[in-house]
Enzyme design. Structure first.
Site, short mmCIF file in Angstrom:
data_model
loop_
_atom_site.label_atom_id
_atom_site.label_comp_id
_atom_site.label_asym_id
_atom_site.label_seq_id
_atom_site.Cartn_x
_atom_site.Cartn_y
_atom_site.Cartn_z
N GLU A 1 2.58 -22.27 -68.07
CA GLU A 1 1.43 -23.01 -68.60
C GLU A 1 1.18 -22.68 -70.08
OE1 GLU A 1 -2.25 -22.30 -66.54
OE2 GLU A 1 -3.39 -23.60 -67.88
N GLU B 1 -14.25 -21.67 -61.66
CA GLU B 1 -13.90 -23.00 -62.16
C GLU B 1 -14.29 -24.09 -61.18
OE1 GLU B 1 -9.71 -22.54 -63.27
OE2 GLU B 1 -10.32 -21.71 -65.21
N ASP C 1 -6.36 -15.09 -69.22
CA ASP C 1 -5.71 -16.15 -68.46
C ASP C 1 -4.26 -16.37 -68.89
OD1 ASP C 1 -5.30 -18.21 -66.73
OD2 ASP C 1 -6.74 -19.61 -67.63
C1 GCV Z 1 -5.37 -23.34 -60.53
C2 GCV Z 1 -6.00 -21.51 -65.40
C3 GCV Z 1 -5.36 -22.86 -65.22
C4 GCV Z 1 -5.91 -23.60 -64.02
C5 GCV Z 1 -5.78 -22.69 -62.79
C6 GCV Z 1 -6.53 -21.41 -63.07
C7 GCV Z 1 -6.46 -20.42 -61.93
O1 GCV Z 1 -7.31 -21.65 -65.85
O2 GCV Z 1 -5.52 -23.62 -66.39
O3 GCV Z 1 -5.19 -24.79 -63.86
O4 GCV Z 1 -6.24 -23.33 -61.63
O5 GCV Z 1 -6.00 -20.78 -64.21
O6 GCV Z 1 -5.72 -19.45 -62.07
O7 GCV Z 1 -7.11 -20.59 -60.91
#
Ligand code: GCV
Length: 700
Positions: free
Chosen positions: A403, A296, A375
Site C-alpha cells: 500500500e 476507522e 500505519d
Molecule cells: C483494512 C490502513 C489502510 C486501510 C486498512 C487499515 C487497517 O489505514 O489504508 O485500507 O483497512 O490500514 O489496517 O485496518
C-alpha cells in the site's frame, strides 16, 4: 500495461523443475495422516514427471530419500541411525524434534527427513526442494529446524462484494480475489490449492479469508455463508493451513437481531457461544476470529462503555472450548482528529488504549500490533506497544501488500525492513528483540501476521518481483534472523534457476549467476531506494489521499487522519518529545525513549518522526536536513532509472512475458520516482528558499 500475460498461472517458487531431484530418485514416505499423504502425493507427482519411485512401506531395497514420522515403526536403518545420532547429541528433554519441526541429514548416501508430526514432514519436504541437487550430493550431520513463530499467518483484505471504493480487494494490487468474485465464491479451488502449496513451501500455516473491514455480505460468512468458508478450509487443510475469519463486533445485532452487542450482556455472550459452536461443527480445525474494532468506523466495545479487553475476551470465551484464538487488532485511533489540535498524536493511540489493559486478556487472545505506531509507512520506529504488554500474547503485523511502498508497481523488496523490525531490541542491546517477543521467548508470543499481496493475477502478485515479499514473509516468520539476501537467493534459485535443472554446463551456470547478480542489484536495496525518493527522514505519508499512490506533500496535512508533517518556512517534522511535544517518545523503555527524545542521539532516518527541526539542522551524516532531502531524492530517482537499465540486461535470461511485465512496471516506477523527486524538492525549496548546494535543477 502492454505486456502479454503468461499462458497460464505462473508457478512462482514451485516450478515443476524444482522437484526434479526428488522426482528422479527413490523415495520412501512413512507415517499416517492427511499431511503425510500430501507429502506422498507431492513426491509421487514429481516421480510421475521425472521417472523416480515413491513407496509408502519399507521394502528391502535402497532409497535415496526417506521422509518419515518418528512414530512410524520400524524406521529404516539409515533413518533410525540419524534419529539415534540426534538423540545422543542433544539428550532429553531437548531430544524431541517438536511440533512442525523436522530433522534432516544425509548419511551413507541416504537423505533423511524425520518429524514428530506430519506438518514437520511437509516442511521438511520443502526443505529438500530448496536444497535441490545438493540435498543428494553432500553428506550432512543431523540438523533440527523448527519455526520461531508458532502462527505464521496471512490476512487477506478480500471483500466478497465489490466495495464501491476499495474494490474486490482492499489495498490489493494483484487483480481480484482468489476466494471471492462479485458477491460469490469464485469456485476456482484449484487456484486456491496452488496457493496453499506455495504457502506451505514457505511454511505459512494460517489464513484469514476476508477483509478486517467487515461489510454486510462479508459478515454473513460467520453464519449463512459459512459453507463458503468451509470449502476453502477443505482445500487449505492438506497443506497444514487453518482458516480464520474476520468478524464484525456488531454481529449479534446485525446478524442475531439482538438489541445490543455489549460484551458483558449475557445474551450477547450466548449468541457468540452458539454461533462459534456451529462454526466448529462445520470446520473442526477452524483457527479463530480476527477483529478490527473501534477503528476507522468499525463497531467495537466503546459503544457500550466497555474497553478492548472486555471486547476481546467475549470472543475468546466463545472460542476457548474449541482451541480457537481471537486476533484482536491494536490499530485503534481517532480518525476524526482536528488537524488544528496539536495535543492529539495518532502515534500514541495504540499504546494509550492497550498498554493499561496488559494482563486483562484471556489466554487465547492475541493482540495484533502493526509493526509501527502509525500505519505501514516505509520508515517508522517499532511500535512501543510491543514492549509494553509482557502479560499479553502479541503478534506483529506486517504489510506484505505494498500500500505505502509502491503498490506492486515499484520494486520494493521488504525483507530488509522486516528484518530490521524483527531484530529491534526495545529494551536495549541486552534485552529481547521483537522476534523474541512475537516468537514467544518470554512465553507470550503470538506470531507474525502479514497482510497478503496476492490476487488472481497470473503472477499472483501483479509485479512478478513482489512474489519475493510473500516468500520472504513466510521464511522470516519461520526464521527471523535469516539474512534477507539469503532469502532472496532461495527465491531466485527456486523461481528462476532451479538447481534441479541439473544443467551444470559452464554457459548455463554463467547465465544463472548473471541473473542472480542482476536481481540482487535491483532488489537488495530497493526498499531504501523507495524510501529515498518518497517522504524524508521518517516523516511519513505525503501520498495522495485515498488511494495512497504517488506524491502529494500536503495531501493529508489539513485532514482528520492524524498524519501531518508540519512543514513551514523554517522547518519540518513532528515534535513527539516529552519535553516539548506529544510525549510519544516516553512510551518506549528508557533505552530507546532517551535516544528518541534527544535531538543529538535520534537516528537520522527517524529524525522527523520525533523532532521538528530547522532546515539547516545538521544530521549525523554531516548533511543538513534540506540538503539531505535534495540528495536522497535525486539519488533515489536515479537508482530507479538504474534498476530499469539493469533489468534490460535480464532479457533472454527469464521468460519473455515476465521480462516484458517487469519492464513496463519499471517504466512506471521511473516515472513515479521522478514525480516524487520533483514534487518533494520543489516543495521544500519553495518552503525553505534554500538552494541545492550541488546546483541541480529544481522547478520553482
Ligand atoms: C483494512 C490502513 C489502510 C486501510 C486498512 C487499515 C487497517 O489505514 O489504508 O485500507 O483497512 O490500514 O489496517 O485496518
Amino acid at each position: 500495461m502492454t505486456s502479454p500475460d503468461p499462458p497460464g498461472t505462473h508457478p512462482a517458487w514451485l516450478p515443476p523443475e524444482a522437484f526434479r531431484p526428488i522426482g528422479s530418485r527413490r523415495t520412501l514416505v512413512l507415517g499416517d495422516g492427511l499431511l503425510t499423504e500430501t507429502v506422498h502425493d507431492e513426491a509421487a507427482r514429481a516421480c510421475a514427471r521425472y521417472g523416480g519411485h515413491v513407496h509408502r512401506h519399507t521394502r528391502n531395497e535402497p532409497y535415496d530419500l526417506v521422509l518419515a514420522l518418528t512414530t512410524a515403526e520400524p524406521l529404516p536403518g539409515p533413518a533410525q541411525t540419524v534419529l539415534d545420532e540426534f538423540r545422543s547429541t542433544t539428550g532429553p528433554p531437548a531430544n524431541t524434534i517438536g511440533g512442525e519441526g523436522y530433522l534432516t541429514a544425509r548419511r551413507h548416501g541416504v537423505t533423511t527427513v524425520l518429524a514428530d508430526d506430519a506438518a514437520g514432514l511437509l516442511y521438511g519436504l520443502f526443505h529438500v526442494v530448496r536444497l535441490g541437487e545438493r540435498a543428494f550430493t553432500e553428506e550432512r550431520p543431523p540438523e533440527r529446524h523448527a519455526p520461531t513463530m508458532r502462527r505464521r499467518m496471512l490476512d487477506h483484505w478480500d471483500n466478497v462484494d465489490i466495495h464501491p471504493v476499495m474494490g474486490q480487494v482492499e489495498r490489493g494490487y494483484a487483480g481480484g480475489s482468489l476466494f471471492w468474485r462479485d458477491g460469490a465464491p469464485r469456485g476456482d479451488l484449484a487456484r486456491v490449492r496452488d496457493y496453499a502449496r506455495l504457502l506451505a513451501a514457505c511454511a505459512v500455516n494460517a489464513i484469514s479469508v476476508n477483509n478486517v473491514n467487515v461489510h454486510a455480505t462479508e459478515a454473513l460468512l460467520l453464519t449463512d455463508r459459512l459453507g463458503d468458508v468451509a470449502a476453502i478450509a477443505d482445500v487449505l487443510r492438506p497443506y497444514g493451513i487453518r482458516v480464520h475469519l474476520s468478524v464484525s463486533f456488531a454481529s449479534p445485532v446485525t446478524l442475531g437481531r439482538l438489541p445490543s452487542a455489549d460484551p458483558l450482556d449475557e445474551d450477547v455472550r450466548k449468541w457468540w457461544a452458539d454461533v462459534t459452536e456451529r462454526v466448529y461443527d462445520t470446520i473442526p480445525d477452524f483457527g479463530g476470529y480476527v477483529v478490527k474494532a473501534d477503528s476507522e468506523g468499525q463497531p467495537g466495545p466503546f459503544a457500550y462503555g466497555r474497553d478492548h479487553a472486555d471486547g476481546a475476551n467475549l470472543l475468546a470465551e466463545a472460542l476457548e472450548p474449541f482451541g480457537g484464538v481471537v486476533h484482536w487488532r491494536a490499530f485503534v485511533y481517532n480518525h476524526r482528529q482536528d488537524w488544528r489540535d496539536r495535543s492529539t498524536d495518532r502515534a500514541r493511540a495504540a499504546h494509550d488504549h492497550f498498554a493499561p489493559l496488559d494482563g486483562r486478556f484471556r489466554d487465547n487472545v492475541i493482540l495484533q500490533v502493526k509493526h509501527g505506531p502509525i500505519d505501514f509507512q516505509a520508515r517508522e520506529p517499532v511500535s512501543p506497544v510491543i514492549a509494553a504488554m509482557p502479560a499479553t500474547h502479541l503478534a506483529v503485523e506486517l504489510q506484505v501488500t505494498q500500500e505505502y511502498t509502491g503498490q506492486q508497481r515499484h520494486v520494493c523488496y521488504l525483507a530488509p525492513m522486516w528484518r530490521e523490525v524483527l531484530g529491534f531490541r526495545p529494551w536495549g542491546p541486552d534485552g529481547p528483540a521483537v522476534a523474541d517477543v512475537a516468537g514467544g521467548v518470554s512465553g507470550n508470543g503470538g506470531g507474525l501476521v502479514g497482510v497478503s499481496n496476492v490476487g488472481d493475477d497470473p503472477y499472483w502478485t501483479g509485479h512478478p518481483l513482489a512474489q519475493a515479499n510473500l516468500y520472504a514473509f513466510g521464511r522470516l516468520a519461520w526464521a527471523p534472523w535469516t539474512d534477507p539476501a539469503a532469502i532472496l537467493d532461495e527465491w531466485i534459485d527456486l523461481t528462476f534457476t532451479p538447481a534441479a535443472t541439473g544443467d551444470t554446463e559452464p554457459a548455463a551456470t554463467r547465465e544463472t549467476e548473471r541473473l542472480r547478480h542482476i536481481l540482487h542489484t535491483i532488489m537488495d536495496d530497493s526498499w531504501r531506494t523507495y524510501e529515498r525518493y518518497t517522504a524524508p527522514l521518517g516523516v511519513g505519508f505525503m501520498v495522495r489521499p485515498g488511494h495512497h499512490y504517488g506524491p502529494d506533500v500536503d495531501g493529508y496535512e489539513y485532514t482528520p487522519w492524524g498524519t501531518y508533517h508540519f512543514a513551514d518556512r523554517d522547518g519540518v517534522g513532528v515534535d513527539r518529545t516529552r519535553a516539548t511535544g506529544t510525549g510519544f517518545s516516553g512510551q518506549y523503555p528508557p533505552a530507546w525513549s532517551e535516544v528518541y527524545e534527544s535531538l543529538d542521539r535520534c537516528p537520522d532516518d527517524l529524525l522527523l518522526f520525533f523532532h521538528h527541526v530547522p532546515y539547516g539542522h545538521v544530521l549525523h551524516s554531516g548533511s543538513t536536513v534540506i540538503q539531505h532531502i535534495y540528495d536522497t531524492h535525486f539519488a533515489g530517482a536515479g537508482q530507479a532509472v538504474e534498476a530499469g537499465r539493469r533489468w534490460e540486461e535480464a532479457a533472454g535470461l527469464v521468460d519473455p512475458s515476465l521480462h516484458a511485465r517487469v519492464t513496463d512496471l519499471l517504466a512506471e516506477q521511473i516515472r513515479c520516482a521522478g514525480e516524487w523527486r520533483d514534487q518533494i524538492t520543489t516543495y521544500f525549496f519553495r518552503k525553505s528558499g534554500k538552494p541545492d548546494t550541488r546546483g541541480r535543477h529544481i522547478s520553482r
